[in-house]
Design a protein around this motif. Sequence first.
Motif, PDB file in Angstrom:
ATOM      1  N   GLU A 122      48.803  19.806  70.731  1.00 28.41           N
ATOM      2  CA  GLU A 122      49.860  20.472  70.795  1.00 28.41           C
ATOM      3  C   GLU A 122      49.714  21.903  70.206  1.00 28.41           C
ATOM      4  O   GLU A 122      50.149  22.789  70.534  1.00 28.41           O
ATOM      5  CB  GLU A 122      50.930  19.651  69.873  1.00 28.41           C
ATOM      6  CG  GLU A 122      51.572  18.480  70.790  1.00 28.41           C
ATOM      7  CD  GLU A 122      52.680  17.680  69.772  1.00 28.41           C
ATOM      8  OE1 GLU A 122      52.848  18.032  68.408  1.00 28.41           O
ATOM      9  OE2 GLU A 122      53.125  16.617  70.347  1.00 28.41           O
ATOM     10  N   ILE A 123      48.725  21.933  69.001  1.00 24.97           N
ATOM     11  CA  ILE A 123      48.717  23.116  68.494  1.00 24.97           C
ATOM     12  C   ILE A 123      47.985  23.931  69.256  1.00 24.97           C
ATOM     13  O   ILE A 123      48.002  25.322  69.434  1.00 24.97           O
ATOM     14  CB  ILE A 123      47.892  22.861  66.908  1.00 24.97           C
ATOM     15  CG1 ILE A 123      48.699  22.263  66.177  1.00 24.97           C
ATOM     16  CG2 ILE A 123      47.378  24.267  66.419  1.00 24.97           C
ATOM     17  CD1 ILE A 123      48.125  21.807  64.619  1.00 24.97           C
ATOM     18  N   PRO A 132      39.389  25.733  64.826  1.00 25.46           N
ATOM     19  CA  PRO A 132      40.510  26.399  64.504  1.00 25.46           C
ATOM     20  C   PRO A 132      41.879  25.502  64.517  1.00 25.46           C
ATOM     21  O   PRO A 132      42.807  25.598  63.642  1.00 25.46           O
ATOM     22  CB  PRO A 132      40.617  27.833  64.861  1.00 25.46           C
ATOM     23  CG  PRO A 132      39.345  27.875  65.366  1.00 25.46           C
ATOM     24  CD  PRO A 132      38.746  26.786  65.832  1.00 25.46           C
ATOM     25  N   HIS A 133      42.040  24.753  65.877  1.00 22.63           N
ATOM     26  CA  HIS A 133      43.245  24.003  65.838  1.00 22.63           C
ATOM     27  C   HIS A 133      43.141  22.620  65.115  1.00 22.63           C
ATOM     28  O   HIS A 133      44.354  22.288  64.453  1.00 22.63           O
ATOM     29  CB  HIS A 133      43.215  23.577  67.322  1.00 22.63           C
ATOM     30  CG  HIS A 133      43.333  24.716  68.248  1.00 22.63           C
ATOM     31  ND1 HIS A 133      42.343  25.087  69.293  1.00 22.63           N
ATOM     32  CD2 HIS A 133      44.102  25.804  68.467  1.00 22.63           C
ATOM     33  CE1 HIS A 133      42.536  26.134  69.947  1.00 22.63           C
ATOM     34  NE2 HIS A 133      43.527  26.763  69.454  1.00 22.63           N
ATOM     35  N   ALA A 137      45.618  21.735  62.005  1.00 22.15           N
ATOM     36  CA  ALA A 137      46.422  20.522  61.783  1.00 22.15           C
ATOM     37  C   ALA A 137      46.356  19.913  60.454  1.00 22.15           C
ATOM     38  O   ALA A 137      47.034  19.320  59.801  1.00 22.15           O
ATOM     39  CB  ALA A 137      45.965  19.374  62.731  1.00 22.15           C
ATOM     40  N   LEU A 138      45.202  20.037  59.860  1.00 20.00           N
ATOM     41  CA  LEU A 138      44.875  19.791  58.301  1.00 20.00           C
ATOM     42  C   LEU A 138      45.613  20.526  57.313  1.00 20.00           C
ATOM     43  O   LEU A 138      46.281  19.912  56.604  1.00 20.00           O
ATOM     44  CB  LEU A 138      43.373  20.210  57.916  1.00 20.00           C
ATOM     45  CG  LEU A 138      42.326  19.154  58.265  1.00 20.00           C
ATOM     46  CD1 LEU A 138      40.833  19.837  57.859  1.00 20.00           C
ATOM     47  CD2 LEU A 138      42.532  17.726  57.407  1.00 20.00           C
ATOM     48  N   LEU A 139      45.839  21.873  57.834  1.00 22.09           N
ATOM     49  CA  LEU A 139      46.791  22.717  56.856  1.00 22.09           C
ATOM     50  C   LEU A 139      48.096  22.185  57.142  1.00 22.09           C
ATOM     51  O   LEU A 139      48.917  22.014  55.974  1.00 22.09           O
ATOM     52  CB  LEU A 139      46.593  24.226  57.222  1.00 22.09           C
ATOM     53  CG  LEU A 139      47.306  25.168  56.734  1.00 22.09           C
ATOM     54  CD1 LEU A 139      47.028  25.190  55.092  1.00 22.09           C
ATOM     55  CD2 LEU A 139      47.355  26.320  57.200  1.00 22.09           C
ATOM     56  N   GLU A 140      48.687  22.024  58.301  1.00 25.45           N
ATOM     57  CA  GLU A 140      49.940  21.340  58.493  1.00 25.45           C
ATOM     58  C   GLU A 140      50.241  20.149  57.753  1.00 25.45           C
ATOM     59  O   GLU A 140      51.335  19.986  57.329  1.00 25.45           O
ATOM     60  CB  GLU A 140      50.345  21.402  59.865  1.00 25.45           C
ATOM     61  CG  GLU A 140      51.668  20.902  60.265  1.00 25.45           C
ATOM     62  CD  GLU A 140      51.738  20.862  62.135  1.00 25.45           C
ATOM     63  OE1 GLU A 140      52.186  21.839  62.582  1.00 25.45           O
ATOM     64  OE2 GLU A 140      51.503  19.850  62.591  1.00 25.45           O
TER      65      GLU A 140
END
Length: 282
Positions: A122-123, A132-133, A137-140
């Motif tokens: 989705e990202i 980077p995607h 997801a890790l950051l989110e």
Amino acid sequence: MRIDLHAHSSASDGTDSPAELVAAAAAAGLDVVAITDHDTTAGYAGATAALPAGLTLVPGAELSCRLDGVSLHMLAYLFDPAEPEFARERELVRDDRVRRARAMTGKLVELGAPVTWERVLEIAAGGAVGRPHVASALLEAGVIGSIDEAFTPAWLGSGGRAYVSKHELDPYDAIRLVKAAGGVTVFAHPQAVKRGRVVPVAAIGELAAAGLDGIEVDHVDHDEATRASLRALAADLDLLATGSSDYHGTRKTVRLGAHTTDPEVYERLVARASGAEPITGR
């Protein structure tokens, strides 16, 4: 003229659509911007269709390469995107990016990170999925405090706990393929040591002998001393010395036009290409 020869759209791992990228370039006061998405030309049509009057677009790509176990990136400009051998090789690299990103996501889940492959896709939003995607997801998910933190040995950095290698071009093959497609090659951020291992300076000389056209000197990941040494190296090897932002939209803090290429260098780069031409908005 203000010329930025390294920018990414959502066709790979930037957050701006190709149309938004060229609009942002015009708003930043650029005269020339290159679209250099990772291993893909998918953003060309959208960027060209939305090109603001007076802004020149340089079609390009950033190629994933590996030399003696060290990952490196090769910027390719103004090549014929339909040249069959080069098009097939880019497809191989893109396909393996999906396998790699999925495998890294699986490793993160094993490490207890609350991320999912579905969310990574989705990202990516249809772009060429990559680290980077997964980092986003890790950051989110609140696992890390910044995107940069993801690219460390603790997570997705080279040799890290969730790192997975991918299919990458030999840089000598990359130079050959780009040349055969009428394009020009520039070694991207060659001394970005904060990203991990870099190739030795001697290897840059060997790549120059094989037909490399230039090196990216002015880049956010090069300090002043590194830029000075690379500029001297470019002069010694008769390589073009470029400068650019490596813009990724909101995924990184660097802004369009943060570093630029000298107009004379740009003219020399364009003169060497025969596969495609820069496109100026009307």
